[in-house]
Design a protein around this motif. Structure first.
Motif, PDB file in Angstrom:
ATOM      1  N   SER A 173      -6.021   2.079 -16.229  1.00  0.00           N
ATOM      2  CA  SER A 173      -5.855   3.429 -16.762  1.00  0.00           C
ATOM      3  C   SER A 173      -4.398   3.689 -17.133  1.00  0.00           C
ATOM      4  N   CYS A 174      -3.488   3.248 -16.285  1.00  0.00           N
ATOM      5  CA  CYS A 174      -2.050   3.429 -16.549  1.00  0.00           C
ATOM      6  C   CYS A 174      -1.602   2.598 -17.748  1.00  0.00           C
ATOM      7  N   CYS A 178       0.830  -1.206   0.000  1.00  0.00           N
ATOM      8  CA  CYS A 178       0.000   0.000   0.000  1.00  0.00           C
ATOM      9  C   CYS A 178       0.864   1.256   0.000  1.00  0.00           C
ATOM     10  N   LEU A 179       1.895   1.267   0.822  1.00  0.00           N
ATOM     11  CA  LEU A 179       2.750   2.447   0.888  1.00  0.00           C
ATOM     12  C   LEU A 179       3.558   2.627  -0.393  1.00  0.00           C
ATOM     13  N   ARG A 180       3.976   1.519  -1.001  1.00  0.00           N
ATOM     14  CA  ARG A 180       4.666   1.617  -2.300  1.00  0.00           C
ATOM     15  C   ARG A 180       3.731   2.176  -3.368  1.00  0.00           C
ATOM     16  N   CYS A 181       2.491   1.714  -3.364  1.00  0.00           N
ATOM     17  CA  CYS A 181       1.521   2.165  -4.352  1.00  0.00           C
ATOM     18  C   CYS A 181       1.177   3.636  -4.131  1.00  0.00           C
ATOM     19  N   TYR A 182       1.010   4.024  -2.887  1.00  0.00           N
ATOM     20  CA  TYR A 182       0.771   5.435  -2.560  1.00  0.00           C
ATOM     21  C   TYR A 182       1.885   6.294  -3.148  1.00  0.00           C
ATOM     22  N   GLN A 183       3.107   5.900  -2.889  1.00  0.00           N
ATOM     23  CA  GLN A 183       4.269   6.655  -3.367  1.00  0.00           C
ATOM     24  C   GLN A 183       4.348   6.655  -4.894  1.00  0.00           C
ATOM     25  N   SER A 184       4.066   5.512  -5.504  1.00  0.00           N
ATOM     26  CA  SER A 184       4.152   5.394  -6.951  1.00  0.00           C
ATOM     27  C   SER A 184       3.096   6.252  -7.641  1.00  0.00           C
ATOM     28  N   CYS A 185       1.842   6.147  -7.210  1.00  0.00           N
ATOM     29  CA  CYS A 185       0.771   6.904  -7.863  1.00  0.00           C
ATOM     30  C   CYS A 185       0.958   8.405  -7.677  1.00  0.00           C
ATOM     31  N   LEU A 186       1.243   8.815  -6.479  1.00  0.00           N
ATOM     32  CA  LEU A 186       1.425  10.240  -6.225  1.00  0.00           C
ATOM     33  C   LEU A 186       2.642  10.774  -6.981  1.00  0.00           C
ATOM     34  N   GLY A 187       3.751  10.068  -6.861  1.00  0.00           N
ATOM     35  CA  GLY A 187       4.977  10.510  -7.518  1.00  0.00           C
ATOM     36  C   GLY A 187       4.881  10.509  -9.033  1.00  0.00           C
ATOM     37  N   ARG A 215      -7.424  12.115 -11.434  1.00  0.00           N
ATOM     38  CA  ARG A 215      -8.276  11.882 -10.260  1.00  0.00           C
ATOM     39  C   ARG A 215      -8.186  10.437  -9.783  1.00  0.00           C
ATOM     40  N   LEU A 216      -8.164   9.499 -10.714  1.00  0.00           N
ATOM     41  CA  LEU A 216      -8.047   8.088 -10.352  1.00  0.00           C
ATOM     42  C   LEU A 216      -6.709   7.814  -9.670  1.00  0.00           C
ATOM     43  N   MET A 217      -5.646   8.389 -10.188  1.00  0.00           N
ATOM     44  CA  MET A 217      -4.336   8.197  -9.556  1.00  0.00           C
ATOM     45  C   MET A 217      -4.303   8.787  -8.148  1.00  0.00           C
ATOM     46  N   GLY A 233       4.755   4.766 -20.793  1.00  0.00           N
ATOM     47  CA  GLY A 233       5.641   5.012 -19.675  1.00  0.00           C
ATOM     48  C   GLY A 233       5.050   4.800 -18.301  1.00  0.00           C
ATOM     49  N   MET A 234       3.919   4.134 -18.227  1.00  0.00           N
ATOM     50  CA  MET A 234       3.222   3.950 -16.954  1.00  0.00           C
ATOM     51  C   MET A 234       3.271   2.503 -16.462  1.00  0.00           C
ATOM     52  N   GLU A 235       4.144   1.705 -17.058  1.00  0.00           N
ATOM     53  CA  GLU A 235       4.195   0.275 -16.739  1.00  0.00           C
ATOM     54  C   GLU A 235       4.523   0.015 -15.267  1.00  0.00           C
ATOM     55  N   ASP A 236       5.475   0.754 -14.729  1.00  0.00           N
ATOM     56  CA  ASP A 236       5.859   0.533 -13.328  1.00  0.00           C
ATOM     57  C   ASP A 236       4.715   0.856 -12.378  1.00  0.00           C
ATOM     58  N   CYS A 237       4.027   1.949 -12.638  1.00  0.00           N
ATOM     59  CA  CYS A 237       2.895   2.337 -11.789  1.00  0.00           C
ATOM     60  C   CYS A 237       1.787   1.282 -11.873  1.00  0.00           C
TER      61      CYS A 237
END
Length: 110
Positions: free
Chosen positions: A84-85, A15-24, A44-46, A90-94
């Motif tokens: 969506s990503c 969860c914390l990795r995803c939070y950081q990834s989406c926001l960043g 908005r989804l991110m 360039g959104m593969e990691d997210c």
């Protein structure tokens, strides 16, 4: 004292990795790319994904059983965010981070 199981610890970490990834990613890659990357529905989804991930991690850390509800919602939003990503360059990691978090949250919601 609240004991955190190995599965819960793994979910918190995802969860914390995803939070950081989406926001960043939204605030760097998406803003820099422009175009479809900054369409309101995608951004908005991110942001929703980042926030529900942070909230789910928080609920698990404080030891409330309500984490099952946030984790269930988190898995749905993460799946949507990954799709969506996937539609953007360039959104593969997210997208991959969202999928891992969705899977971990499904386990916690069960």
């Amino acid at each position: 004292m609240h004991t955190i199981s190995a599965d819960m610890r793994a979910c918190i970490d995802e969860c914390l990795r995803c939070y950081q990834s989406c926001l960043g990613t939204a605030m760097t890659h998406c803003l820099e790319q422009g175009g479809r990357h900054v369409e309101p529905a995608h951004v908005r989804l991110m942001m929703a994904c980042a926030e529900i991930c942070r909230t789910s991690a928080h609920f698990m850390l404080i030891g409330t059983d309500h984490h099952r509800h946030t984790c269930a919602e988190c898995s749905e939003i993460c799946d949507q965010c990954a799709k969506s990503c996937d539609a953007l360059d360039g959104m593969e990691d997210c997208a991959a981070t969202c999928r891992r978090c969705a899977e971990a949250c499904r386990k916690m919601a069960a």
